[in-house]
Design a protein around this motif. Structure first.
Motif, PDB file in Angstrom:
ATOM      1  N   HIS A 173       0.852  -1.185   0.000  1.00 24.01           N
ATOM      2  CA  HIS A 173       0.000   0.000   0.000  1.00 24.01           C
ATOM      3  C   HIS A 173       0.891   1.239   0.000  1.00 24.01           C
ATOM      4  N   ILE A 174       0.593   2.194  -0.851  1.00 26.33           N
ATOM      5  CA  ILE A 174       1.322   3.457  -0.889  1.00 26.33           C
ATOM      6  C   ILE A 174       0.386   4.568  -0.447  1.00 26.33           C
ATOM      7  N   VAL A 175       0.802   5.294   0.583  1.00 28.01           N
ATOM      8  CA  VAL A 175      -0.023   6.382   1.126  1.00 28.01           C
ATOM      9  C   VAL A 175       0.827   7.646   1.215  1.00 28.01           C
ATOM     10  N   PHE A 176       0.143   8.779   1.416  1.00 30.92           N
ATOM     11  CA  PHE A 176       0.828  10.070   1.425  1.00 30.92           C
ATOM     12  C   PHE A 176       0.588  10.777   2.758  1.00 30.92           C
ATOM     13  N   GLY A 177       1.483  10.534   3.715  1.00 29.37           N
ATOM     14  CA  GLY A 177       1.378  11.183   5.010  1.00 29.37           C
ATOM     15  C   GLY A 177       1.531  10.215   6.166  1.00 29.37           C
ATOM     16  N   ALA A 178       2.094  10.726   7.273  1.00 29.37           N
ATOM     17  CA  ALA A 178       2.341   9.896   8.447  1.00 29.37           C
ATOM     18  C   ALA A 178       1.036   9.474   9.130  1.00 29.37           C
ATOM     19  N   SER A 179       0.044  10.364   9.125  1.00 34.65           N
ATOM     20  CA  SER A 179      -1.221  10.072   9.803  1.00 34.65           C
ATOM     21  C   SER A 179      -1.956   8.890   9.170  1.00 34.65           C
ATOM     22  N   VAL A 180      -2.110   8.929   7.854  1.00 39.58           N
ATOM     23  CA  VAL A 180      -2.803   7.833   7.179  1.00 39.58           C
ATOM     24  C   VAL A 180      -1.980   6.554   7.252  1.00 39.58           C
TER      25      VAL A 180
END
Length: 276
Positions: A3-10
């Protein structure tokens, strides 16, 4: 699955979800601790162009509490993880309807253009509205990081992730190249598209919110800079982050539109007001 996400929170929320589902050993998460709605993306896909972005981002990311070092190392780690992704891996990219994640989506698809692998897309804005049956006009999260883990899990389990076809990939790659051909340092999401705008695009909005706050104060005294930034964030329908807004506030102080009291080293150390 990666999974590739954008941001530490997500990233934190998704890792929690995968653990709750018992698949944290099979599914891995690559997180870009970036804010793709701001900063230069000119030729970012080319060798050594990341350094130019770092030089600009250093204006926005605080060096307090090692934030700058964490940011830089996090971005470099994500790049290395992308390059080391085995061919044949199934990739799922998480995005939502804002310029940050949509720019990130196009960038990642371009980076993976020579990789032989399946890529799926989960648009959390669309899934949130459909699965959670949000009524029109009701609040929808501005970015994926605002979605709590329990709702993120519902989206993952009940959503309809879209498989990106070769035609889709080509279109996203071309859109990235168009973005990467410009030298603008601010992007907004408007009418379903990423639009590059001038860096001072939100300055008038910052000034307007300051006027409203000062009009509520009988003394017209200084206000905490964090109070003003929070006010702007709370009314802005774009996702650019508080660091960029503080960067623009400091530019307005330099221009003599605001006056400041205290140390400008960090947001909590100084107060501001519109110059009389």
């Amino acid at each position: 699955m990666i999974h590739i996400v954008f941001g530490a929170s997500v990233s934190g929320s998704l890792k929690f979800v995968l653990k709750e589902m018992g698949i944290e050993k099979e599914d891995k998460v690559i997180s870009f601790r970036e804010m793709f709605s701001i900063g230069p993306v000119w030729k970012l896909h080319e060798t050594n162009r990341l350094q130019a972005r770092f030089e600009w981002m250093k204006r926005c990311v605080s060096e307090e509490y090692d934030e700058w070092l964490d940011y830089k190392q996090g971005v470099e780690k994500a790049f290395n993880q992308i390059e080391a992704t085995p061919k044949g891996t199934h990739i799922t990219i998480w995005t939502s309807n804002n310029s940050h994640e949509q720019t990130g989506l196009r960038f990642i698809v371009y980076l993976l253009k020579s990789y032989s692998m399946d890529i799926s897309l989960i648009n959390t804005t669309d899934e949130y509205e459909e699965i959670l049956e949000v009524k029109k006009g009701k609040y929808t999260p501005l970015h994926t990081g605002e979605i709590p883990p329990e709702k993120l899990q519902v989206i993952y389990e009940q959503g309809h992730g879209k498989f990106i076809t070769d035609h889709d990939r080509e279109g996203l790659e071309k859109e990235w190249l168009a973005l990467a051909d410009g030298r603008e340092t601010l992007r907004i999401w408007q009418n379903g598209r990423i639009q590059s705008v001038s860096e001072d695009y939100f300055d008038a909005f910052i000034i307007n919110r300051a006027k409203k706050l000062q009009s509520k104060s009988q003394t017209n005294d200084f206000m905490k800079s964090a109070r003003l930034i929070g006010e702007v964030l709370g009314h802005l329908n774009q996702y650019v982050g508080d660091s960029f807004l503080e960067y623009r506030l400091k530019k307005l102080i330099e221009a003599g539109i605001f006056e400041a009291k205290g140390c400008l080293l960090a947001m909590r150390f100084y107060d501001v007001r519109l110059k009389r």
